[in-house]
Design an enzyme around this catalytic site. Structure first.
Site, PDB file in Angstrom:
ATOM      1  N   LYS A   5      58.369  66.870  90.411  1.00  0.00           N
ATOM      2  CA  LYS A   5      58.031  66.980  91.825  1.00  0.00           C
ATOM      3  C   LYS A   5      56.647  67.579  92.072  1.00  0.00           C
ATOM      4  CE  LYS A   5      60.250  65.552  94.363  1.00  0.00           C
ATOM      5  NZ  LYS A   5      60.986  64.443  95.015  1.00  0.00           N
TER       6      LYS A   5
HETATM    7  N1  PMP Z   1      65.301  65.448  89.380  1.00  0.00           N
HETATM    8  C1  PMP Z   1      65.084  66.639  89.953  1.00  0.00           C
HETATM    9  C2  PMP Z   1      65.422  67.873  89.192  1.00  0.00           C
HETATM   10  C3  PMP Z   1      64.560  66.697  91.261  1.00  0.00           C
HETATM   11  O1  PMP Z   1      64.336  67.896  91.831  1.00  0.00           O
HETATM   12  C4  PMP Z   1      64.292  65.500  91.952  1.00  0.00           C
HETATM   13  C5  PMP Z   1      63.737  65.506  93.350  1.00  0.00           C
HETATM   14  N2  PMP Z   1      64.479  66.087  94.331  1.00  0.00           N
HETATM   15  C6  PMP Z   1      64.553  64.288  91.315  1.00  0.00           C
HETATM   16  C7  PMP Z   1      65.037  64.295  90.025  1.00  0.00           C
HETATM   17  C8  PMP Z   1      64.400  62.964  92.042  1.00  0.00           C
HETATM   18  O2  PMP Z   1      63.121  62.495  92.191  1.00  0.00           O
HETATM   19  P1  PMP Z   1      62.725  61.629  93.480  1.00  0.00           P
HETATM   20  O3  PMP Z   1      62.718  62.557  94.650  1.00  0.00           O
HETATM   21  O4  PMP Z   1      61.364  61.115  93.141  1.00  0.00           O
HETATM   22  O5  PMP Z   1      63.712  60.544  93.680  1.00  0.00           O
END
Ligand code: PMP
Length: 348
Positions: free
Chosen positions: A44
């Site tokens: 992130k």
């Molecule tokens: N894994 C973790 C630990 C996250 O914090 C997030 C984002 N909230 C994601 C995966 C998912 O990524 P995205 O928001 O790009 O879908």
């Protein structure tokens, strides 16, 4: 050796790691982006940089302003660290169900943290709605004092992944990639990377440099509606999960145009053993969304058959969830099987 003048230069361009056990079990090459190596410890950081750079370019975010965001924690950590580096304050709203380690990291970074009870996204007190409202209130009092980052629906999130994460994966595999799989929280990663890889595969097909598409798969935690949406067209959630930061009950703007070919709902009983095995036998300590991604990569490898290359993402580090995912008492309380070695490591 290159030196980085600021924090933002250190975000992204992460190594692609071969996952030995997953590769051996499937006869495929399973590779994973080591996103836990980002300065803020997660994928992130990329989103945070994409959102902030875009807002600065549009004149929406000015020095001294407060960055306001609703987050499961990691985006907040990325935004707060970037804010420290560029001179912004941060106000982070998150559900009180998230790990202590993420909350502590935010407070240590100097963010103001507001914890709210977990609520459905339609509830006005949902963490993202609360963040938007607080930003609006600040701007009503002092125009321009707050900027709501809006990671779920701000397409600068997906765009950064398309321009950087997806481009990195294509370059690191030299285009020798058959499938990409990951979970979706905001959808920024899967949509951005999926679009980048499919565009490059199409361009290579036009040049007759390859004959196939890149298959994009969604690994969705139980309790999320997204896998059902992809498979049946109906956003219906079933079951529950202790994963953090992934899964959704609604179709965000970032997720909507994700070019997803196939989706699976992954239960915690499948994802948790993956992160325990990875730590114990390959030495990589990762969080549970990475476990969902590894389980998804194994499913995608089996779906494609031996001899293919599948890429996924290791989103953040085990250290962010030590007290839950690597704590025998917590796991047992959740009815999850504890590996003998983990049990032996924490006697009493
Ligand atoms: N894994 C973790 C630990 C996250 O914090 C997030 C984002 N909230 C994601 C995966 C998912 O990524 P995205 O928001 O790009 O879908």
């Amino acid at each position: 050796m290159a030196t980085y003048p600021t924090l933002s230069a250190g975000i992204g361009h992460t190594p692609l790691l071969r996952l030995r056990q997953a590769s051996e079990a499937t006869g495929c090459e399973i590779l994973a982006k080591a996103e836990f190596l980002n300065p803020g410890g997660s994928v992130k950081d990329r989103t945070a940089l994409g959102l902030v750079d875009d807002a600065e370019a549009r004149g929406l975010l000015r020095p001294g302003a407060t960055v306001v965001e609703g987050t499961a924690g990691n985006t907040g950590i990325g935004l707060s660290l970037l804010g420290n580096s560029r001179g912004y304050r941060s106000l982070i709203v998150m559900p009180d169900t998230q790990s202590r380690e993420k909350i502590d990291a935010l407070r240590a970074a100097g963010a103001e943290v507001k914890l709210v009870p977990a609520a459905p996204w339609t509830d006005p007190n949902h963490y993202a709605a609360t963040a938007r409202r607080l930003a609006d209130e600040m701007n009503a009092r002092h125009p321009g004092s707050a900027w709501f980052a809006n990671q779920f629906d701000n397409l600068a999130n997906r765009q950064w992944h398309e321009d950087h994460t997806g481009a990195e994966i294509w370059e690191q595999t030299a285009g020798k990639i058959d499938g990409f799989v990951c979970a979706s929280g905001t959808g920024g990663t899967i949509a951005g990377v999926g679009r980048a890889l499919k565009a490059r595969a199409l361009e290579a097909r036009d040049r007759a440099a390859r004959s196939t598409d890149v298959v994009v798969a969604l690994a969705d935690p139980a309790g999320s509606a997204l896998a059902n949406y992809v498979t049946t067209g109906e956003a219906k959630a079933e079951g529950s999960s202790i994963t953090e930061g992934i899964g959704n009950a609604r179709l965000t703007a970032n997720f909507l145009d994700a070019p997803i070919d196939v989706a699976w709902s992954i239960p915690d009983t499948e994802s948790i053993p993956e992160i325990h095995r990875l730590l114990r036998h390959e030495g990589y300590g990762v969080g549970l969304s990475s476990g969902v991604n590894i389980a998804g990569a194994i499913r995608l490898a089996r779906h494609l058959g031996p001899g293919h290359t599948v890429v996924t993402v290791l989103c953040d580090s085990a250290m962010r969830y030590q007290a839950k995912l690597f704590n025998p008492a917590f796991l047992r309380e959740k009815g999850i099987e504890v590996p003998t070695w983990l049990d032996a490591a924490f006697p009493g």
